[in-house]
Design a protein around this motif. Sequence first.
Motif, PDB file in Angstrom:
ATOM      1  N   MET A  52      -4.339  -0.981   6.871  1.00  0.00           N
ATOM      2  CA  MET A  52      -4.798  -2.317   7.319  1.00  0.00           C
ATOM      3  C   MET A  52      -4.960  -3.565   6.361  1.00  0.00           C
ATOM      4  O   MET A  52      -4.673  -4.526   6.295  1.00  0.00           O
ATOM      5  N   LYS A  53      -5.963  -2.672   5.462  1.00  0.00           N
ATOM      6  CA  LYS A  53      -6.652  -3.656   4.419  1.00  0.00           C
ATOM      7  C   LYS A  53      -5.021  -4.360   3.595  1.00  0.00           C
ATOM      8  O   LYS A  53      -5.207  -5.401   3.148  1.00  0.00           O
ATOM      9  N   LYS A  54      -4.356  -3.337   3.120  1.00  0.00           N
ATOM     10  CA  LYS A  54      -3.110  -3.737   2.343  1.00  0.00           C
ATOM     11  C   LYS A  54      -2.232  -4.736   2.961  1.00  0.00           C
ATOM     12  O   LYS A  54      -1.687  -5.643   2.504  1.00  0.00           O
ATOM     13  N   ILE A  55      -2.096  -4.669   4.273  1.00  0.00           N
ATOM     14  CA  ILE A  55      -1.248  -5.535   5.308  1.00  0.00           C
ATOM     15  C   ILE A  55      -1.845  -6.704   5.024  1.00  0.00           C
ATOM     16  O   ILE A  55      -1.384  -7.597   5.061  1.00  0.00           O
ATOM     17  N   LEU A  56      -3.175  -6.820   5.122  1.00  0.00           N
ATOM     18  CA  LEU A  56      -3.953  -8.050   5.392  1.00  0.00           C
ATOM     19  C   LEU A  56      -3.833  -8.842   4.172  1.00  0.00           C
ATOM     20  O   LEU A  56      -3.545  -9.974   3.748  1.00  0.00           O
ATOM     21  N   LEU A  57      -4.046  -7.969   2.761  1.00  0.00           N
ATOM     22  CA  LEU A  57      -3.707  -8.599   1.521  1.00  0.00           C
ATOM     23  C   LEU A  57      -2.332  -9.193   1.172  1.00  0.00           C
ATOM     24  O   LEU A  57      -2.136 -10.128   0.678  1.00  0.00           O
ATOM     25  N   LEU A  58      -1.336  -8.261   1.871  1.00  0.00           N
ATOM     26  CA  LEU A  58      -0.142  -8.835   1.677  1.00  0.00           C
ATOM     27  C   LEU A  58       0.217 -10.016   2.311  1.00  0.00           C
ATOM     28  O   LEU A  58       0.908 -10.850   1.900  1.00  0.00           O
TER      29      LEU A  58
END
Length: 107
Positions: free
Chosen positions: A1-7
């Motif tokens: 989830m954190k990676k998707i938000l950063l992306l």
Amino acid sequence: MKKILLLGIMLAALALSIGCLNKADESHVYQGDCLAIQDGGKTLVLANNQPKLNPLKGDKALFDISKAKVGLAPEVGNTIRVSFFVEKGKNVAIKVMNVSKQDLRKK
């Protein structure tokens, strides 16, 4: 989830930063592992690690980075994000970001 938000944040920032270019309404973003750097550093070959997110189909994609703004130099094995447009059937990079070497938390 954190990676998707950063992306998502990075894609939004990228979209805003290239908004003044003529090709901005036609530009796309592609991310994958660097398989090769060819033609004396002018062509980048990326693996399609995220086929559901990447706009180009197939196992790999080639990008002309000769006129692109390149951040930290891409190396084979690094995860690379490219904003690009298609011109005469060729993927022409606008910006190249080395995600593997970029510290996204640092300002």
